[in-house]
Design a protein around this motif. Sequence first.
Motif, PDB file in Angstrom:
ATOM      1  N   ARG A  64     -31.867  44.868   3.926  1.00 33.90           N
ATOM      2  CA  ARG A  64     -32.512  46.114   3.520  1.00 33.90           C
ATOM      3  C   ARG A  64     -33.455  46.507   4.652  1.00 33.90           C
ATOM      4  NH1 ARG A  64     -37.597  43.858   4.148  1.00 33.90           N
ATOM      5  NH2 ARG A  64     -37.903  42.033   2.813  1.00 33.90           N
ATOM      6  N   THR A 123     -34.260  50.784 -13.361  1.00 30.82           N
ATOM      7  CA  THR A 123     -35.228  49.723 -13.123  1.00 30.82           C
ATOM      8  C   THR A 123     -35.487  48.941 -14.404  1.00 30.82           C
ATOM      9  OG1 THR A 123     -37.495  49.251 -12.374  1.00 30.82           O
ATOM     10  CG2 THR A 123     -37.153  51.308 -13.582  1.00 30.82           C
ATOM     11  N   THR A 169     -42.433  49.873  -4.847  1.00 31.04           N
ATOM     12  CA  THR A 169     -42.832  49.581  -3.473  1.00 31.04           C
ATOM     13  C   THR A 169     -43.114  50.891  -2.755  1.00 31.04           C
ATOM     14  OG1 THR A 169     -40.579  49.688  -2.583  1.00 31.04           O
ATOM     15  CG2 THR A 169     -41.327  47.543  -3.426  1.00 31.04           C
ATOM     16  N   ALA A 196     -33.963  49.719  -8.523  1.00 29.59           N
ATOM     17  CA  ALA A 196     -35.233  49.149  -8.063  1.00 29.59           C
ATOM     18  C   ALA A 196     -35.795  48.175  -9.084  1.00 29.59           C
ATOM     19  CB  ALA A 196     -36.250  50.267  -7.805  1.00 29.59           C
ATOM     20  N   SER A 200     -34.132  46.688  -2.503  1.00 27.46           N
ATOM     21  CA  SER A 200     -34.710  45.426  -2.977  1.00 27.46           C
ATOM     22  C   SER A 200     -33.928  44.242  -2.451  1.00 27.46           C
ATOM     23  CB  SER A 200     -34.711  45.397  -4.505  1.00 27.46           C
ATOM     24  OG  SER A 200     -34.954  44.081  -4.991  1.00 27.46           O
ATOM     25  N   ASP A 201     -34.645  43.209  -1.999  1.00 21.75           N
ATOM     26  CA  ASP A 201     -33.998  41.965  -1.581  1.00 21.75           C
ATOM     27  C   ASP A 201     -33.081  41.418  -2.676  1.00 21.75           C
ATOM     28  OD1 ASP A 201     -36.880  41.462   0.105  1.00 21.75           O
ATOM     29  OD2 ASP A 201     -35.021  40.824   1.088  1.00 21.75           O
ATOM     30  N   SER A 203     -30.054  50.511  -3.164  1.00 23.95           N
ATOM     31  CA  SER A 203     -31.243  49.725  -3.470  1.00 23.95           C
ATOM     32  C   SER A 203     -31.871  49.243  -2.172  1.00 23.95           C
ATOM     33  CB  SER A 203     -30.901  48.509  -4.347  1.00 23.95           C
ATOM     34  OG  SER A 203     -32.077  47.763  -4.629  1.00 23.95           O
TER      35      SER A 203
END
Length: 383
Positions: free
Chosen positions: A259, A35, A13, A9, A73-74, A71
């Motif tokens: 995602r 992270t 979020t 990450a 995440s974009d 993940s």
Amino acid sequence: MAASLCLVAGKATDSVTYGFLPAAQRLGLDVVLLTDRPAAHAGADRTVVECDVTDFREIIACAAAPAAVFSNSDFLQAPAALAAAYSGLPAKDWRAATRAKNKSLMRGHLAGLDPVFAADPDGNGVPDGAPYPLVLKPREGVASEDVFLVRDARELAARRDEIRARRDDPLIAEEYLPGALHTLETLGDGSELRVLGSFRTRVSPPPYFIEERLEWAPPPPETGQVLAQLERLGVGFGACHTEFVVHEGRARIIEVNYRLIGDHCDFLMADLLGVPLFEQILRVHLGERLDAERPRPRSRRHAVAEAVIADRAGTLTGAPGPMEVTDGAVRVAYRPQRAVGDAFPLTRTNRDYLGTIRAIGPDADGIEAAIARFRAAHSWTIA
């Protein structure tokens, strides 16, 4: 010993904090959260490891024999996919993840199936015969940030200079695709790609593209065209959120977010379908197949996610906290995306969200009335 989930990450979020982390706990997984922002993810129920999560080699070095690497995440789909592949774990194709994130690669890969004009406004430039209006945006951007409709070369140059004053990453100028804007929400296990549902999206007037409201709706008849384009891109594993327009019977992809849908529409979809959606996504990354029974809304219901959007810069001095209320036959939930005391600029993007109202009910009229009553009963004050 419980199986270990390596969750990759960036920023914190709600999807991760209130969706995937509790889902992992319910599945009995030990979570190791990698992270580059450890302070944002501190928690008693997980191990947090600081790591350069943009580098798949660092993820591999920090992940100790995980059962899955995941993940939402974009920006981190490709490095997470490479790290999973290194360990022989189920994963997205890193090439597909890279194509989905890089809009130039996506347009080039889809050219034989759905050609869309696209040019680099900084490199070779935009030719004189370009089919204006164009959409100028960051090549790997998110949340409608620095996305503008430009009507001619002069406006393109002005907007490009405006963006360049804030950021220096690559831009792309694409043909504007008219039509009704939809999303397609899918989940795949590598053998089957399943359509979970679709939203109709309302965006702000040009030149901006703020997503103001998403309304649950049956996937349009042209959905098969979108699935063919996703297949061409190599999308077929895990969750995917695709934005596309339909115009005169033709479906054309705007962007592919490899995602789960965000901005609390993920929680709305899970409620509407009545399934443990976050657990299902993690199970796929653990190597399980999709359930034989396809998730469907438990009854004929309507659903809306509507953003509360700041209309000016300032400091949020008053706003409701997270809550869920019942208004007749409608369930209304609100989750803030700005906290009281937060100071912020006005960006004309999805970053202007103060919070999201989610409503599920038996019909559209009831939902509209319930959202209106919720807004009237609460205030958001910007000083």
